[in-house]
Design an enzyme around this catalytic site. Structure first.
Site, PDB file in Angstrom:
ATOM      1  CD  GLU A  11      -0.407 -43.019  23.803  1.00 19.02           C
ATOM      2  OE1 GLU A  11      -0.921 -43.852  23.030  1.00 19.02           O
ATOM      3  OE2 GLU A  11       0.574 -42.340  23.489  1.00 19.02           O
ATOM      4  CE1 TYR A  57       1.127 -47.790  21.909  1.00 20.47           C
ATOM      5  CE2 TYR A  57      -0.986 -47.012  22.750  1.00 20.47           C
ATOM      6  CZ  TYR A  57       0.204 -46.766  22.107  1.00 20.47           C
ATOM      7  OH  TYR A  57       0.502 -45.501  21.688  1.00 20.47           O
ATOM      8  CG  ASP A  59       1.600 -48.675  17.614  1.00 19.97           C
ATOM      9  OD1 ASP A  59       2.711 -49.115  17.278  1.00 19.97           O
ATOM     10  OD2 ASP A  59       1.094 -47.675  17.084  1.00 19.97           O
ATOM     11  CB  CYS A 112       6.635 -48.499   7.570  1.00 20.79           C
ATOM     12  SG  CYS A 112       6.904 -50.262   7.276  1.00 20.79           S
ATOM     13  CB  CYS A 160       9.784 -48.255   0.224  1.00 22.61           C
ATOM     14  SG  CYS A 160       8.643 -49.471   0.946  1.00 22.61           S
ATOM     15  CB  CYS A 207      11.752 -45.853   4.247  1.00 17.14           C
ATOM     16  SG  CYS A 207      12.004 -46.707   5.822  1.00 17.14           S
ATOM     17  CB  CYS A 232      14.062 -52.257   4.816  1.00 21.05           C
ATOM     18  SG  CYS A 232      12.448 -53.072   4.927  1.00 21.05           S
TER      19      CYS A 232
END
Length: 290
Positions: free
Chosen positions: A35, A118, A136, A189, A196, A199, A205
């Site tokens: 991270e 985060y 994030d 995304c 898209c 997706c 959406c």
DNA sequence: GATCCGTGGTC
DNA sequence: TGACCAAGGAT
């Protein structure tokens, strides 16, 4: 509004990248290291360094035993090297105060150097399976589009963003769901040209339903790099990373012609603890030539 | 909240 | 080709 949990989780199960820090055998320390490295640095550049680090320093106390200079050198060119210093400091605290075990409590994690809103929640969720909002830049973008129908996220606001995402979390599997939202933002995304057609939540959406309106928020100011102190600091540090010897100032002077800016940057590196001056007046990474 | 802090890939 | 972008944090 919400994002269909099943669609997102099914997509994640099929599509997710097999990243080493996502494997079940990865320790909380491995998750924490990943991270920190992934803050503002792409996965492709992090992965090989992460593997080296976990082999070399499998537990926090192992890293704490290394010098700061070793850690900064091993950080290589991941960028923002203060992260390496802060992770090293966090490792020392984890060894001394937490029995060499990465804390699982968000507030405790927030108290460690280099760990913010985060990262604290990412560790709590991904290493310990807790149901906490992990926000994030990917998640902010996915939520902005799929939930709020905006082309992009507006300026970040930790309080609002956390509440926003908290409302989406399912009771079961929240941690995997968070990973899935991040993966959706990273693979589908995306900021520039979202895919898209691929997706899993295309049909629900809000941005699609609204007819893909253009971004209406405040203009984001682009950060410069060329000619900034950031570039000069990077060049200076790269000299010291490239040698195990302490070097005279003349060796550093060659990297940038503007002496005023050069000296200012060298000074700031000394203040940050990324560079040390030896008794003989030479310069080196910290902790290697005392 | 705005600014600073590295580095390299992409279109 | 240069602006944009990448799992943020600290001040």
């Amino acid at each position: 509004m919400s994002l269909d949990t099943e669609l997102v989780l099914d997509w994640f199960a099929e599509t997710a990248r097999d990243l080493p820090w996502r494997r079940p055998e990865c320790t909380a320390w491995g998750v924490l290291v990943s991270e920190i490295m992934l803050q503002q640095t792409p996965v492709a550049r992090v992965e090989p360094i992460w593997r080296e680090w976990l082999e070399r320093w499998p537990v926090p106390s192992a890293m704490a035993a290394a010098s700061q200079g070793e850690v900064v050198r091993a950080w290589g060119k991941l960028g923002y090297p203060r992260r390496a210093l802060r992770l090293h400091a966090a490792a020392a605290v984890i060894e001394a105060e937490h029995d060499d075990v990465v804390p699982s409590d968000v507030d405790t994690l927030l108290g460690l150097p280099g760990i913010g809103a985060y990262t604290a929640r990412a560790v709590a969720a991904f290493a310990y399976g807790q149901k906490v909002p992990v926000v994030d830049t990917n998640v902010r973008r996915v939520v902005a589009r799929a939930v709020h129908g905006a082309a992009d996220a507006g300026p970040p606001s930790t309080t609002r963003d956390l509440a926003d995402v908290d409302a989406l979390l399912p009771e079961e599997g929240a941690a995997v769901y968070s990973a899935a939202l991040m993966e959706l933002g990273a693979l589908i995304c995306t900021a520039r040209a979202p895919k898209c057609a691929d997706c899993p939540v295309f049909g629900e959406c809000a941005w699609q339903i609204a007819g893909r309106p253009a971004y209406a928020g405040p203009v984001k100011v682009a950060q410069k790099f060329a000619g900034t102190d950031r570039q000069v600091r990077g060049l200076l540090l790269d000299v010291l990373r490239g040698t195990s010897e302490a070097v005279p100032k003349a060796k550093l002077d060659v990297v940038w012609s503007d002496a005023g800016q050069r000296d200012k940057c060298l000074h700031s590196l000394l203040v940050d603890g990324l560079v040390e001056q030896t008794a003989g007046g030479l310069f080196a990474l910290p902790g290697e030539h005392r």
